[in-house]
Design an enzyme around this catalytic site. Structure first.
Site, PDB file in Angstrom:
ATOM      1  N   GLY A  53       0.357   3.987  -4.962  1.00  0.00           N
ATOM      2  CA  GLY A  53       0.180   3.417  -3.632  1.00  0.00           C
ATOM      3  C   GLY A  53      -0.921   2.376  -3.542  1.00  0.00           C
ATOM      4  O   GLY A  53      -1.214   1.878  -2.453  1.00  0.00           O
ATOM      5  N   ALA A  85       5.739   4.412  -0.379  1.00  0.00           N
ATOM      6  CA  ALA A  85       6.381   5.725  -0.329  1.00  0.00           C
ATOM      7  C   ALA A  85       7.648   5.687   0.521  1.00  0.00           C
ATOM      8  O   ALA A  85       8.704   6.188   0.114  1.00  0.00           O
ATOM      9  CB  ALA A  85       5.402   6.766   0.228  1.00  0.00           C
ATOM     10  N   GLY A  94       0.806  -1.210   0.000  1.00  0.00           N
ATOM     11  CA  GLY A  94       0.000   0.000   0.000  1.00  0.00           C
ATOM     12  C   GLY A  94       0.835   1.254   0.000  1.00  0.00           C
ATOM     13  O   GLY A  94       2.045   1.239  -0.226  1.00  0.00           O
ATOM     14  N   CYS A  95       0.159   2.347   0.302  1.00  0.00           N
ATOM     15  CA  CYS A  95       0.734   3.657   0.062  1.00  0.00           C
ATOM     16  C   CYS A  95       1.900   3.981   0.979  1.00  0.00           C
ATOM     17  O   CYS A  95       2.951   4.441   0.527  1.00  0.00           O
ATOM     18  CB  CYS A  95      -0.364   4.703   0.182  1.00  0.00           C
ATOM     19  SG  CYS A  95      -1.395   4.535   1.640  1.00  0.00           S
ATOM     20  N   TYR A  96       1.740   3.762   2.284  1.00  0.00           N
ATOM     21  CA  TYR A  96       2.814   4.138   3.201  1.00  0.00           C
ATOM     22  C   TYR A  96       4.086   3.328   2.943  1.00  0.00           C
ATOM     23  O   TYR A  96       5.168   3.906   2.786  1.00  0.00           O
ATOM     24  CB  TYR A  96       2.361   3.959   4.653  1.00  0.00           C
ATOM     25  CG  TYR A  96       1.359   4.978   5.153  1.00  0.00           C
ATOM     26  CD1 TYR A  96       1.577   6.339   5.004  1.00  0.00           C
ATOM     27  CD2 TYR A  96       0.196   4.576   5.802  1.00  0.00           C
ATOM     28  CE1 TYR A  96       0.671   7.268   5.484  1.00  0.00           C
ATOM     29  CE2 TYR A  96      -0.718   5.502   6.292  1.00  0.00           C
ATOM     30  CZ  TYR A  96      -0.476   6.850   6.138  1.00  0.00           C
ATOM     31  OH  TYR A  96      -1.370   7.765   6.626  1.00  0.00           O
TER      32      TYR A  96
END
Lengths: 346, 346, 346, 346
Positions: C318, C148, C143-145
């Site tokens: 993400g 990133a 996912g996004c976290y």
């Protein structure tokens, strides 16, 4: 592309980066000449790593298949004479070639600078004027307010279902409609959490809305209904993109109902990939980043009024998207080349 | 305060925390009973460190100088009989006591549950009905849409300057107008960057707008103009607070001009601390967090229409602010006790 | 597609509507079974006029070339055993197959339900683990976290340039990261104009960030640097989309400079179409709606720290974008099929 | 008030319109001289119907009880010599009198223009330096970042609980922190839906954060801990108001726990009406429009770090609110005169 530094220009670049048949070979922006496009719009850097904005030079655009003009009011009529014969087609996103010379003079308070060229431009709302566009050399691609209002009201006006007089259009625009020019009213801190109206009574796009509707009426109606006369009130709302047009009209015929008008709208827009007639009220968000317009209609039996609503992305169907759609028609490409109909939701 | 957990309740708490003469001694919120108010609204924790929300109990509010009801539709008429004789005054922020029983039944599709109490409530827009409010025992404080529309149109309707029929109100509301109830349409990710319309043709506040204007007309006009009939179209825009009402009307008399109507509005609202007549279009942001309403008016000679605009904070002048103003009047306090007229800008 | 009603599912539908080789043939959403997809997302109605959401049924997805799972935590491990052998590939957008069983148990507080399947899933950040993905049957798309943070820190960790301990990640997420579930904190009126932090000290994605970085370190570093240990603090900011990760690290080697690290990052991500190393601080807006991540890095000689920044669209790179990128790799399609690198700006 | 046209000036006007003891008698704004204040800020028109902005003239402010300076960097030191002896007190909201001359020169790259006046100014965070402020003639009222970071970290630094070196502050600011100056980055269409960082490594407020913490440490700590050294990374998020500071530190003593530090913070800020220590993560929205700061703290036993968080309104406690608080102290008024502690929620 001439005038690449504004928001319509940036959106054009975004759309053309994914277009199967068109490629940006040259982009101008006088005030930012020399800058890589990625410096103005970090979003564009990856897709155009080597594109540097140039100062406008008619020589440099000569020979292009199609030239998009995305310039402030008045600029297109100044440079058009120097390029019209030297490029395949021009799609002008500005206001300069949309109105007949006399109507232009009335709303813009100045004589048109190149009236002899007006006939070579079609009024570029493909769902209403496809034949004219395909037959034309160039297109004057209308902006967000006239496109939204015309798509909402055209099916009513086309067949004389409503009175031409007494039309009202209350439209809400996202802040990107104000462009990239610097002003306190465009600042985040001023525009956020605010709603206001502007251009009360005399916004120039009134002329284009009336003109578009009059053309629609002329094409389809046998006899004389009163010519379209619109009180247009634009509002600013704290969204980046989106135009929502709420239009009121008085029936000119008996027996209209919501159901019959929804049917009529669906027939009117049959085959139009980029206009969707909804049962429910439209949402601008559903159109964001796309070239689609969503419309619906109601008859209020209690007050005897017709209510027509339209939503679209002011930079998409209201500017760059429609310009690409027009270019596709001019070039004989599929109407939807490079264009999508799915908005960014959420 | 009964119904402290909604947004109007929270705004009441915020306003009352700085009120010189009123103090919140008891707050109820059935679904959140037992919770400290600061857990629901972290903004309120510092001002009300010890206030715990209670379940509603008529005994607990008995004896209060004034009770504010901020409840969902239908709740006030259910509990009012049990408290009306036992407290000084009631200010109801809900819809239950604003309309005559027959009008209520028409718009709400159900008989009123306590019609015998309706006469003890005044319709609480102080700028239009101050005498009635001061003479009343209780006040039904109208909400954001009727307040905005009535303040925009009242000076026109009061003196028969416009036709009663054919009025239209296109209003834009911030999302807090939907309340704290959970629904996908109220989510940030859905409401941000979106504009839509809802309640097409039959929003219940239409009845209140028409009722308020009819009362205004009755008070001031000698002879029979057509009764106010309004096509009301509410919109949602991505702001938290704010109502902007754009109203159209047809002149009923000759010779109206923008200048003469601005003068008329200024006289009409003379002495009203919380209604300001502007030359320019109002901004909702200028009213945010305050109890002020900003209005302006235009005559369009081209289309023969009158355009009236109003902006206010839906939770301020459109809910909690007006409720405090009404309470001040009921209690003989200065009208502006605890209320400000400066919006949060930026 | 299984789990089409959430935001990641909707974004997948949007991306797949323009994918040259993939077509959505079946979409499930248990709680919305029977609804046309356009009713849930008006943006999707035009592209999927006939697609009706179904209840999940393993039979119905059997035989698909690729199945995307976009389900709440725990659901994928429940249904995976029933479909893994019957479809070409699975791309899971959930957390269920990203971590080894023991790490999973530590962060999720429960034993994994299908540990025997974990080996068939690669950890799907193509820029870091392309070979593993191409060799795998299925992909657990992070996912996004984690994406990133891993993209920001990987070049530092890969070559032992920074200490593994003492890493901090302060990340800011748009509200769509909370999903479409209903909660007061996700309401427009609560999230707008607010910044807050959540999941202090123990957010579950910490485990994935540490795992991804440990895998990167293991692949590239000969000798033992301390294993990655991250203090991760997620924040919510009032944007719909976007993740911005601000990461701090302590150098493990001498002589690092901003210039040398920018060079290093550019070499590390050479050939990666969807990671762009910028000289300037990135903007989430530049990535909105696209599959691109923008990163940069700084060495602060004054305090002896390294600062690494990344921006991406939490629903794009993400979530749904990265899932499509992974599917492309699994199917041997061009990595960027159906994916763009130009964000929606403005 | 000198410099009334900026956002801090406008917020001062808003606060002072409700102040029981202070009244705005003169307001200057060189670039807007001659304009009624309501033309710049429609929100202020009703409260200040007759106030016209003047060009700055030291004669005109002579004799005032207190003069607020809300000027761009460098302007205060230029005009201060001409007014300091002629007015009761000065509260400077700018950066000119906050740092010792040598520190100023290091961060601002220029010698201070009036170093002889520095001693007459106290550093105006009342919760940390009340005695100094009350004893001073004038106050340099610090801005949003230093106030947020200092309030978050002061209790840790004051008693040597954390190392001075290795402090990091990741702060998120609303766009109003950029002021009313015109730049593309401040436009709604660019700032909305965006998160970015700026001033990487060398933002000037770093010097003020370090200075404030060093002063706090000097006041309270007997022995030599390393002097505070901060890596400060400011971010912009799409809110109008609000600062959220996320701070990391390494313990300098054993045995710290979240519970013990929360206790410590509560004792440290005991009696401070405008600093509230929360158990949960703070929200900027809870402070919006108020003078309150919300803080909390955590100890992460896993990574051995301390996490301190603060939220406040950058124009309230971070600018105009704190300036009024300082003026109240200088004038011997109640500290909270004209100031509230309830944020605008929703």
């Amino acid at each position: 592309m001439v005038g690449a530094s504004g928001y319509a220009g940036a959106e054009l670049m975004r759309l053309l980066s994914g277009h199967p048949a068109l490629r940006v070979v040259h982009a101008t922006a006088d005030s930012n000449a020399g800058a890589p496009v990625g410096r103005l719009y970090p979003s564009l850097g990856a897709a155009y790593p080597d594109l540097v904005l140039a100062a406008f030079d008619p020589e440099a655009v000569a020979g292009a298949d199609v030239v998009f003009l995305a310039l402030p009011h008045g600029e297109s009529q100044r440079i058009a004479p120097g390029i019209l014969g030297r490029v395949g087609h021009v799609v002008d996103l500005g206001a300069d070639f949309r109105l007949p010379a006399d109507t232009y003079a009335r709303w813009y308070g100045a004589e048109h600078g190149a009236p002899e060229l007006l006939d070579s431009f079609a009024f570029g709302i493909p769902e209403l004027f496809a034949a004219e566009i395909e037959a034309a050399e160039h297109v004057a691609s209308p902006g967000c307010y006239p496109t939204a209002a015309a798509l909402a009201l055209a099916p009513l006006v086309a067949d004389g279902m409503v009175e031409g007089s007494g039309l009202t259009v209350d439209a809400m625009s996202g802040i990107s409609g104000r462009g990239r020019g610097l002003s306190a009213a465009s600042l985040f801190s001023e525009a956020a959490d605010d709603v206001t109206a502007y251009g009360l009574l005399d916004h120039r796009h009134t002329g284009e809305i009336e003109f578009a509707l009059a053309q629609v009426a002329r094409k389809r109606t046998a006899t004389g209904v009163s010519p379209p006369e619109v009180l247009f009130t634009p509002h600013l709302v704290p969204a980046v993109r989106g135009i929502f047009a709420t239009c009121h009209a008085r029936p000119a015929v008996d027996g209209l109902s919501t159901a019959s008008l929804l049917d009529h709208y669906r027939r009117f827009y049959e085959g139009c990939r980029f206009v969707e007639v909804l049962d429910e009220a439209p949402h601008t968000k559903a159109t964001s980043g796309s070239n689609v317009a969503h419309v619906t209609v109601r008859v209020d039996e209690r007050t005897g009024r017709v209510l027509a609503l339209a939503a679209l992305d002011n930079l998409g169907k209201g500017a760059a998207g429609q310009a690409v759609q027009n270019a596709n028609l001019l070039l004989g490409l599929p109407e939807d080349a490079g264009l999508g109909s799915v908005g960014l939701w959420p």
